[in-house]
Every structure is written in structure tokens, then in C-alpha cells.
Motif scaffolding. Structure first.
Motif, PDB file in Angstrom:
ATOM      1  N   ILE A   1     -15.150  21.708  93.771  1.00 17.45           N
ATOM      2  CA  ILE A   1     -13.731  21.365  93.741  1.00 17.45           C
ATOM      3  C   ILE A   1     -13.426  20.409  94.887  1.00 17.45           C
ATOM      4  O   ILE A   1     -12.744  19.407  94.713  1.00 17.45           O
ATOM      5  CB  ILE A   1     -12.871  22.641  93.835  1.00 17.45           C
ATOM      6  N   ASN A   2     -13.933  20.750  96.071  1.00 19.08           N
ATOM      7  CA  ASN A   2     -13.818  19.887  97.246  1.00 19.08           C
ATOM      8  C   ASN A   2     -15.194  19.789  97.890  1.00 19.08           C
ATOM      9  O   ASN A   2     -15.662  20.758  98.491  1.00 19.08           O
ATOM     10  CB  ASN A   2     -12.805  20.463  98.243  1.00 19.08           C
ATOM     11  N   PRO A   3     -15.870  18.644  97.771  1.00 24.08           N
ATOM     12  CA  PRO A   3     -17.227  18.502  98.324  1.00 24.08           C
ATOM     13  C   PRO A   3     -17.306  18.812  99.821  1.00 24.08           C
ATOM     14  O   PRO A   3     -18.377  19.173 100.313  1.00 24.08           O
ATOM     15  CB  PRO A   3     -17.568  17.038  98.047  1.00 24.08           C
ATOM     16  N   ASP A   4     -16.196  18.679 100.521  1.00 30.16           N
ATOM     17  CA  ASP A   4     -16.184  18.921 101.962  1.00 30.16           C
ATOM     18  C   ASP A   4     -15.576  20.277 102.327  1.00 30.16           C
ATOM     19  O   ASP A   4     -15.419  20.587 103.512  1.00 30.16           O
ATOM     20  CB  ASP A   4     -15.393  17.816 102.674  1.00 30.16           C
ATOM     21  N   GLY A   5     -15.234  21.070 101.320  1.00 30.28           N
ATOM     22  CA  GLY A   5     -14.568  22.347 101.572  1.00 30.28           C
ATOM     23  C   GLY A   5     -15.542  23.491 101.742  1.00 30.28           C
ATOM     24  O   GLY A   5     -16.737  23.368 101.437  1.00 30.28           O
ATOM     25  N   PRO A   6     -15.049  24.644 102.208  1.00 31.35           N
ATOM     26  CA  PRO A   6     -15.895  25.830 102.335  1.00 31.35           C
ATOM     27  C   PRO A   6     -16.338  26.337 100.964  1.00 31.35           C
ATOM     28  O   PRO A   6     -15.723  26.022  99.943  1.00 31.35           O
ATOM     29  CB  PRO A   6     -14.983  26.840 103.035  1.00 31.35           C
ATOM     30  N   ASP A   7     -17.410  27.125 100.975  1.00 30.04           N
ATOM     31  CA  ASP A   7     -17.949  27.629  99.706  1.00 30.04           C
ATOM     32  C   ASP A   7     -16.953  28.520  98.974  1.00 30.04           C
ATOM     33  O   ASP A   7     -16.931  28.559  97.744  1.00 30.04           O
ATOM     34  CB  ASP A   7     -19.237  28.429  99.961  1.00 30.04           C
ATOM     35  N   ALA A   8     -16.146  29.244  99.733  1.00 28.77           N
ATOM     36  CA  ALA A   8     -15.186  30.169  99.127  1.00 28.77           C
ATOM     37  C   ALA A   8     -14.009  30.375 100.073  1.00 28.77           C
ATOM     38  O   ALA A   8     -14.129  30.177 101.286  1.00 28.77           O
ATOM     39  CB  ALA A   8     -15.855  31.502  98.810  1.00 28.77           C
ATOM     40  N   LEU A   9     -12.889  30.794  99.503  1.00 26.91           N
ATOM     41  CA  LEU A   9     -11.694  31.091 100.293  1.00 26.91           C
ATOM     42  C   LEU A   9     -11.084  32.387  99.784  1.00 26.91           C
ATOM     43  O   LEU A   9     -10.981  32.606  98.569  1.00 26.91           O
ATOM     44  CB  LEU A   9     -10.678  29.952 100.169  1.00 26.91           C
ATOM     45  N   PHE A  10     -10.671  33.243 100.711  1.00 22.05           N
ATOM     46  CA  PHE A  10     -10.116  34.544 100.356  1.00 22.05           C
ATOM     47  C   PHE A  10      -8.603  34.468 100.164  1.00 22.05           C
ATOM     48  O   PHE A  10      -7.912  33.691 100.826  1.00 22.05           O
ATOM     49  CB  PHE A  10     -10.432  35.576 101.439  1.00 22.05           C
ATOM     50  N   THR A  11      -8.102  35.310  99.276  1.00 19.55           N
ATOM     51  CA  THR A  11      -6.659  35.423  99.067  1.00 19.55           C
ATOM     52  C   THR A  11      -5.956  35.798 100.367  1.00 19.55           C
ATOM     53  O   THR A  11      -6.539  36.431 101.252  1.00 19.55           O
ATOM     54  CB  THR A  11      -6.353  36.484  98.002  1.00 19.55           C
ATOM     55  N   GLN A  12      -4.695  35.413 100.455  1.00 24.35           N
ATOM     56  CA  GLN A  12      -3.864  35.809 101.585  1.00 24.35           C
ATOM     57  C   GLN A  12      -2.798  36.816 101.159  1.00 24.35           C
ATOM     58  O   GLN A  12      -1.996  37.259 101.975  1.00 24.35           O
ATOM     59  CB  GLN A  12      -3.207  34.566 102.197  1.00 24.35           C
ATOM     60  N   LEU A  13      -2.785  37.152  99.879  1.00 26.57           N
ATOM     61  CA  LEU A  13      -1.822  38.125  99.366  1.00 26.57           C
ATOM     62  C   LEU A  13      -2.305  39.550  99.633  1.00 26.57           C
ATOM     63  O   LEU A  13      -3.512  39.794  99.732  1.00 26.57           O
ATOM     64  CB  LEU A  13      -1.622  37.926  97.865  1.00 26.57           C
ATOM     65  N   PRO A  14      -1.379  40.502  99.723  1.00 31.40           N
ATOM     66  CA  PRO A  14      -1.747  41.908  99.994  1.00 31.40           C
ATOM     67  C   PRO A  14      -2.281  42.596  98.734  1.00 31.40           C
ATOM     68  O   PRO A  14      -1.640  43.481  98.164  1.00 31.40           O
ATOM     69  CB  PRO A  14      -0.430  42.525 100.471  1.00 31.40           C
ATOM     70  N   VAL A  15      -3.474  42.200  98.295  1.00 35.28           N
ATOM     71  CA  VAL A  15      -3.968  42.632  96.984  1.00 35.28           C
ATOM     72  C   VAL A  15      -4.246  44.134  96.915  1.00 35.28           C
ATOM     73  O   VAL A  15      -4.060  44.747  95.869  1.00 35.28           O
ATOM     74  CB  VAL A  15      -5.219  41.825  96.560  1.00 35.28           C
ATOM     75  N   ARG A  16      -4.698  44.739  98.012  1.00 36.58           N
ATOM     76  CA  ARG A  16      -4.934  46.185  97.984  1.00 36.58           C
ATOM     77  C   ARG A  16      -3.626  46.942  97.813  1.00 36.58           C
ATOM     78  O   ARG A  16      -3.536  47.889  97.018  1.00 36.58           O
ATOM     79  CB  ARG A  16      -5.649  46.630  99.266  1.00 36.58           C
ATOM     80  N   LYS A  17      -2.594  46.514  98.534  1.00 38.43           N
ATOM     81  CA  LYS A  17      -1.287  47.151  98.387  1.00 38.43           C
ATOM     82  C   LYS A  17      -0.748  46.941  96.979  1.00 38.43           C
ATOM     83  O   LYS A  17      -0.135  47.845  96.399  1.00 38.43           O
ATOM     84  CB  LYS A  17      -0.310  46.584  99.419  1.00 38.43           C
ATOM     85  N   MET A  18      -0.971  45.758  96.419  1.00 39.28           N
ATOM     86  CA  MET A  18      -0.529  45.491  95.053  1.00 39.28           C
ATOM     87  C   MET A  18      -1.167  46.458  94.062  1.00 39.28           C
ATOM     88  O   MET A  18      -0.494  47.081  93.239  1.00 39.28           O
ATOM     89  CB  MET A  18      -0.895  44.056  94.646  1.00 39.28           C
ATOM     90  N   VAL A  19      -2.485  46.571  94.141  1.00 36.27           N
ATOM     91  CA  VAL A  19      -3.209  47.422  93.200  1.00 36.27           C
ATOM     92  C   VAL A  19      -2.816  48.884  93.359  1.00 36.27           C
ATOM     93  O   VAL A  19      -2.613  49.601  92.367  1.00 36.27           O
ATOM     94  CB  VAL A  19      -4.734  47.226  93.362  1.00 36.27           C
ATOM     95  N   ASN A  20      -2.686  49.331  94.599  1.00 40.42           N
ATOM     96  CA  ASN A  20      -2.279  50.726  94.835  1.00 40.42           C
ATOM     97  C   ASN A  20      -0.913  50.999  94.218  1.00 40.42           C
ATOM     98  O   ASN A  20      -0.700  52.028  93.561  1.00 40.42           O
ATOM     99  CB  ASN A  20      -2.250  51.031  96.332  1.00 40.42           C
TER     100      ASN A  20
END
Length: 209
Positions: free
Chosen positions: A107-126
Motif C-alpha cells: 500500500i505504501n512502499p515506505d510504510g511499516p509492515d503493519a499498523l495497529f488500531t487505535q480504537l478501544p476494540v477490547r472494550k467494544m467487544v466486551n
């Protein structure tokens, strides 16, 4: 507080994308102390991220919650991570809505391999589970348009060092889609709308704490 919610147009030969209906309905709802804006994104590689980034630049939201369809899932699945790859062959038998089918492209040849969400996904799922909505944290957003959107937004935030938080939530097919394909796992629209309300409110609560 300002929150931007995105959904997608239909794709893959279907005339329905449940997230299109979700963002249309949620746009008329209110959350205390929050200005809500919605946007419908194209199912085109890179253009999807470019479209929502333009909205971010103008609207300057505190949070971005992108929503997409994942055929075959049975639950609402907030995504943990986006990967720096476009690969239709690995993720779906169809091209994007312009006929593009990349393989093993960054997607971006100069970007990191992966990026993590910044949303509170554990709280959402709970909270979703507590409210009787089937949900779990997903560790793969695929390599199609949804992952492209999630990675593109998070990479924009990273490069520009802005305070907006962002992430992605996948929804199953709707019952309406299952009428066309009775073997397709699906949830009713009302259940998914309730899930989106919970996801938005959880994000609001987390930002306020």
C-alpha cells in the motif's frame, strides 16, 4: 467531539452492502456531546483511503470508525491490525469495482509492515457481548479494500502525527443478502445497527476518560 463513520458501496456483483445502509441510518442519530459525520467510500484500491483522508483533512474528527463487509463471518469483528499489502487473489475471487486485482503489492512502499488500531476494540467487544451481540476481535482485516482503507488512514495519522484515533470494524452479511444466498452467514440489519451504536458510544466513552 467529532466522529467520522464510513461505509462502502456494494461490490463483488452484489447490489447490497450492509454498511451503506448502516451509515445512512446512523447519520440521522444523535449522541450526547458529539457531532457525527458519515461518508460512503468507493470499493477501489487506494481511492478508498484517499476519499476518507480528504474527509479527515476537512472535518478533523477526534475518531474515525470505518465499517466494511466481510462475507462469511458470523460476528461483528473490530480489527486489531492492518497490513501493508494489496492482494486480491489471497482475499477474494473478485476485483475492485474498477476491475483492479493487485497481487503482493504494498500500500505504501515506505510504510511499516503493519499498523495497529487505535480504537478501544477490547472494550467494544466486551460491551457488544454483554449486550447480546456476537463479536470478537479479528486479527486479520484481509488484503482487500477494507484493509487498504484501514492501513491508509492509520498511515496518514502516523505520517502527520495528528491526534485523531482510527480503526476498522467488519460486519457480516445482512439477512437481506442471505435471501439471495441462503447459505451465507448473516445478521439482521437491526442487530448490526445496534452494534454500531454500541461501538460509537464505547469510542466516545473511551475518549472522554
Amino acid at each position: 467531539m467529532k466522529i467520522l463513520i464510513s461505509g462502502f458501496e456494494a461490490f463483488g456483483g452484489s447490489t447490497i452492502n450492509p454498511t451503506e445502509k448502516l451509515v445512512k441510518v446512523i447519520s440521522s442519530e444523535t449522541f450526547a456531546g458529539v457531532e457525527l459525520k458519515t461518508v460512503l467510500l468507493p470499493v477501489n484500491y487506494d481511492e478508498c483511503a484517499e476519499a476518507i483522508i480528504k474527509e479527515i483533512e476537512v472535518y478533523q474528527p477526534d475518531a474515525v470508525i470505518s465499517c466494511g463487509l466481510y462475507h462469511g463471518r458470523t460476528s461483528v469483528t473490530p480489527e486489531r491490525i492492518a497490513v501493508n499489502v494489496k492482494d486480491t487473489a489471497a482475499d477474494a475471487p473478485y476485483a475492485d469495482n474498477k476491475g483492479v486485482k493487485p497481487t503482493d503489492e504494498p500500500i505504501n512502499p515506505d510504510g511499516p509492515d503493519a499498523l495497529f488500531t487505535q480504537l478501544p476494540v477490547r472494550k467494544m467487544v466486551n460491551r457488544l457481548n454483554e449486550e447480546g451481540v456476537p463479536a470478537y476481535i479479528s486479527n486479520t482485516a484481509g488484503t482487500f479494500i477494507c484493509n487498504n482503507t484501514m492501513y491508509g488512514v492509520l498511515d496518514y495519522i502516523r505520517k502527520n502525527n495528528i491526534s485523531t484515533i482510527a480503526g476498522f470494524v467488519h460486519f457480516p452479511a445482512s439477512t437481506e443478502m442471505a435471501v439471495e444466498n441462503p447459505l451465507l452467514p448473516a445478521l439482521p440489519h437491526e442487530t448490526m445497527l445496534r452494534a454500531l451504536r454500541i461501538i460509537i458510544q464505547t469510542t466516545i466513552d473511551d475518549l472522554q476518560n
